[in-house]
Design a protein around this motif. Structure first.
Motif, PDB file in Angstrom:
ATOM      1  N   GLU A  28      38.747  11.549 116.829  1.00  0.00           N
ATOM      2  CA  GLU A  28      39.153  10.854 118.056  1.00  0.00           C
ATOM      3  C   GLU A  28      38.171  11.183 119.166  1.00  0.00           C
ATOM      4  OE1 GLU A  28      41.552   8.611 118.218  1.00  0.00           O
ATOM      5  OE2 GLU A  28      41.998   8.979 116.090  1.00  0.00           O
ATOM      6  N   PHE A  29      38.059  10.288 120.130  1.00  0.00           N
ATOM      7  CA  PHE A  29      37.189  10.540 121.271  1.00  0.00           C
ATOM      8  C   PHE A  29      37.756  11.667 122.116  1.00  0.00           C
ATOM      9  CE2 PHE A  29      36.431   5.848 120.679  1.00  0.00           C
ATOM     10  CZ  PHE A  29      35.215   6.014 120.035  1.00  0.00           C
ATOM     11  N   ALA A  30      36.896  12.580 122.515  1.00  0.00           N
ATOM     12  CA  ALA A  30      37.314  13.673 123.397  1.00  0.00           C
ATOM     13  C   ALA A  30      37.392  13.190 124.840  1.00  0.00           C
ATOM     14  CB  ALA A  30      36.326  14.843 123.297  1.00  0.00           C
ATOM     15  N   LYS A  31      36.589  12.184 125.175  1.00  0.00           N
ATOM     16  CA  LYS A  31      36.546  11.687 126.542  1.00  0.00           C
ATOM     17  C   LYS A  31      35.986  10.280 126.552  1.00  0.00           C
ATOM     18  CE  LYS A  31      36.537  13.956 130.042  1.00  0.00           C
ATOM     19  NZ  LYS A  31      37.454  14.343 131.052  1.00  0.00           N
ATOM     20  N   ILE A  32      36.601   9.427 127.373  1.00  0.00           N
ATOM     21  CA  ILE A  32      36.045   8.106 127.672  1.00  0.00           C
ATOM     22  C   ILE A  32      36.225   7.889 129.166  1.00  0.00           C
ATOM     23  CG2 ILE A  32      36.180   5.617 127.352  1.00  0.00           C
ATOM     24  CD1 ILE A  32      37.414   6.058 124.632  1.00  0.00           C
ATOM     25  N   MET A  33      35.133   7.688 129.863  1.00  0.00           N
ATOM     26  CA  MET A  33      35.183   7.357 131.283  1.00  0.00           C
ATOM     27  C   MET A  33      34.394   6.078 131.506  1.00  0.00           C
ATOM     28  SD  MET A  33      34.667  10.932 133.327  1.00  0.00           S
ATOM     29  CE  MET A  33      34.958  10.115 134.888  1.00  0.00           C
ATOM     30  N   ARG A  34      34.947   5.204 132.308  1.00  0.00           N
ATOM     31  CA  ARG A  34      34.263   3.963 132.653  1.00  0.00           C
ATOM     32  C   ARG A  34      33.730   4.082 134.084  1.00  0.00           C
ATOM     33  NH1 ARG A  34      35.386   0.657 128.556  1.00  0.00           N
ATOM     34  NH2 ARG A  34      37.201   1.171 127.313  1.00  0.00           N
ATOM     35  N   PHE A  35      32.756   3.260 134.400  1.00  0.00           N
ATOM     36  CA  PHE A  35      32.195   3.314 135.756  1.00  0.00           C
ATOM     37  C   PHE A  35      33.264   3.054 136.810  1.00  0.00           C
ATOM     38  CE2 PHE A  35      28.179   2.893 133.445  1.00  0.00           C
ATOM     39  CZ  PHE A  35      27.447   3.875 134.079  1.00  0.00           C
ATOM     40  N   LYS A  36      34.239   2.193 136.514  1.00  0.00           N
ATOM     41  CA  LYS A  36      35.297   1.918 137.488  1.00  0.00           C
ATOM     42  C   LYS A  36      36.136   3.156 137.794  1.00  0.00           C
ATOM     43  CE  LYS A  36      38.674   0.209 134.119  1.00  0.00           C
ATOM     44  NZ  LYS A  36      39.388  -0.977 133.651  1.00  0.00           N
ATOM     45  N   ASP A  37      36.162   4.132 136.866  1.00  0.00           N
ATOM     46  CA  ASP A  37      36.922   5.359 137.096  1.00  0.00           C
ATOM     47  C   ASP A  37      36.311   6.193 138.213  1.00  0.00           C
ATOM     48  OD1 ASP A  37      38.561   4.623 134.965  1.00  0.00           O
ATOM     49  OD2 ASP A  37      37.417   5.797 133.515  1.00  0.00           O
ATOM     50  N   LEU A  38      35.051   5.950 138.539  1.00  0.00           N
ATOM     51  CA  LEU A  38      34.353   6.694 139.590  1.00  0.00           C
ATOM     52  C   LEU A  38      34.175   5.887 140.863  1.00  0.00           C
ATOM     53  CD1 LEU A  38      31.534   8.288 137.432  1.00  0.00           C
ATOM     54  CD2 LEU A  38      33.674   9.324 138.148  1.00  0.00           C
ATOM     55  N   ALA A  39      34.591   4.624 140.839  1.00  0.00           N
ATOM     56  CA  ALA A  39      34.359   3.746 141.979  1.00  0.00           C
ATOM     57  C   ALA A  39      35.032   4.277 143.245  1.00  0.00           C
ATOM     58  CB  ALA A  39      34.863   2.341 141.663  1.00  0.00           C
ATOM     59  N   SER A  40      34.287   4.201 144.339  1.00  0.00           N
ATOM     60  CA  SER A  40      34.805   4.588 145.657  1.00  0.00           C
ATOM     61  C   SER A  40      33.913   3.933 146.700  1.00  0.00           C
ATOM     62  CB  SER A  40      34.761   6.112 145.816  1.00  0.00           C
ATOM     63  OG  SER A  40      33.407   6.561 145.853  1.00  0.00           O
ATOM     64  N   ASP A  41      34.239   4.146 147.972  1.00  0.00           N
ATOM     65  CA  ASP A  41      33.394   3.608 149.038  1.00  0.00           C
ATOM     66  C   ASP A  41      31.991   4.200 148.965  1.00  0.00           C
ATOM     67  OD1 ASP A  41      35.455   2.039 149.973  1.00  0.00           O
ATOM     68  OD2 ASP A  41      36.087   3.495 151.496  1.00  0.00           O
ATOM     69  N   PHE A  43      30.591   5.316 146.172  1.00  0.00           N
ATOM     70  CA  PHE A  43      29.991   4.962 144.890  1.00  0.00           C
ATOM     71  C   PHE A  43      30.543   3.605 144.453  1.00  0.00           C
ATOM     72  CE2 PHE A  43      29.705   5.215 140.169  1.00  0.00           C
ATOM     73  CZ  PHE A  43      28.339   5.431 140.057  1.00  0.00           C
ATOM     74  N   PRO A  44      30.062   2.521 145.093  1.00  0.00           N
ATOM     75  CA  PRO A  44      30.563   1.196 144.713  1.00  0.00           C
ATOM     76  C   PRO A  44      30.062   0.814 143.318  1.00  0.00           C
ATOM     77  CG  PRO A  44      28.805   0.996 146.330  1.00  0.00           C
ATOM     78  CD  PRO A  44      29.075   2.469 146.156  1.00  0.00           C
ATOM     79  N   VAL A  45      30.899   0.127 142.581  1.00  0.00           N
ATOM     80  CA  VAL A  45      30.562  -0.294 141.221  1.00  0.00           C
ATOM     81  C   VAL A  45      30.686  -1.810 141.153  1.00  0.00           C
ATOM     82  CG1 VAL A  45      31.233  -0.164 138.779  1.00  0.00           C
ATOM     83  CG2 VAL A  45      31.353   1.876 140.225  1.00  0.00           C
ATOM     84  N   ALA A  46      29.626  -2.455 140.693  1.00  0.00           N
ATOM     85  CA  ALA A  46      29.632  -3.907 140.552  1.00  0.00           C
ATOM     86  C   ALA A  46      30.675  -4.325 139.522  1.00  0.00           C
ATOM     87  CB  ALA A  46      28.247  -4.396 140.131  1.00  0.00           C
ATOM     88  N   GLU A  47      31.278  -5.480 139.742  1.00  0.00           N
ATOM     89  CA  GLU A  47      32.330  -5.966 138.843  1.00  0.00           C
ATOM     90  C   GLU A  47      31.845  -6.063 137.397  1.00  0.00           C
ATOM     91  OE1 GLU A  47      35.028  -9.944 138.298  1.00  0.00           O
ATOM     92  OE2 GLU A  47      34.541  -9.325 140.343  1.00  0.00           O
ATOM     93  N   ASN A  48      30.586  -6.490 137.181  1.00  0.00           N
ATOM     94  CA  ASN A  48      30.075  -6.643 135.817  1.00  0.00           C
ATOM     95  C   ASN A  48      29.765  -5.299 135.157  1.00  0.00           C
ATOM     96  OD1 ASN A  48      27.824  -6.279 137.562  1.00  0.00           O
ATOM     97  ND2 ASN A  48      26.474  -7.127 135.997  1.00  0.00           N
ATOM     98  N   GLU A  49      29.807  -4.193 135.912  1.00  0.00           N
ATOM     99  CA  GLU A  49      29.554  -2.860 135.375  1.00  0.00           C
ATOM    100  C   GLU A  49      30.840  -2.039 135.229  1.00  0.00           C
ATOM    101  OE1 GLU A  49      26.041  -3.285 134.634  1.00  0.00           O
ATOM    102  OE2 GLU A  49      25.616  -1.399 135.645  1.00  0.00           O
TER     103      GLU A  49
END
Length: 143
Positions: A28-41, A43-49
């Motif tokens: 099983e995966f020990a960790k999965i993080m997506r860019f949206k999990d870090l999004a903030s003012d 650290f903005p994340v583009a919708e396609n990312e």
């Protein structure tokens, strides 16, 4: 003692590749993080990312295979790079065959797995995601 774990950069298909790797290695995966999990003012994340993988980790034995998708703003990862390979030292010849056959499915075999001139059971290939692997079994290797 230090421990070395491989890390792979992908061009947007890290999750697909890691689901494939998990199907071969199990676990099983020990960790999965997506860019949206870090999004903030800050650290903005583009919708396609947003849903791309920022970090993923798959424990394999005493090692961890890790990866991420490279954000488009940083450019594409060279999928034809050939400076490094991931080496799997199998515990048995049967395990070497299983991993070689599983991971190379849909890929490009560079050297079929067989007894090598240097005495180990060895094979080499580029998987369907462009990642280069070597699989070997040598009863002289000690864990």
């Amino acid at each position: 003692m230090a421990h070395i774990n491989p890390h792979i950069n992908f061009n947007g298909n890290a999750e697909e590749a890691f689901n494939f790797y998990r199907s071969v290695f199990g676990g099983e995966f020990a960790k999965i993080m997506r860019f949206k999990d870090l999004a903030s003012d800050e650290f903005p994340v583009a919708e396609n990312e947003a849903n791309k993988i920022m970090h993923i980790a798959l424990p394999i034995g005493n090692s961890i295979l890790m990866a991420n998708d490279v954000p488009e703003i940083l450019g594409r990862t060279n999928e034809n790079e050939n400076r490094s390979k991931i080496v799997i030292s199998a515990a048995t010849k049967e395990e070497a065959d299983k991993l070689f056959n599983g991971l190379s499915a849909g890929g490009q075999i560079e050297m079929p797995i067989s007894d090598s001139p240097w005495g180990s059971y060895f094979g080499m290939f580029r998987d369907r995601y462009g990642i280069e692997w070597m699989v070997d079994f040598d009863s002289n290797y000690k864990a």
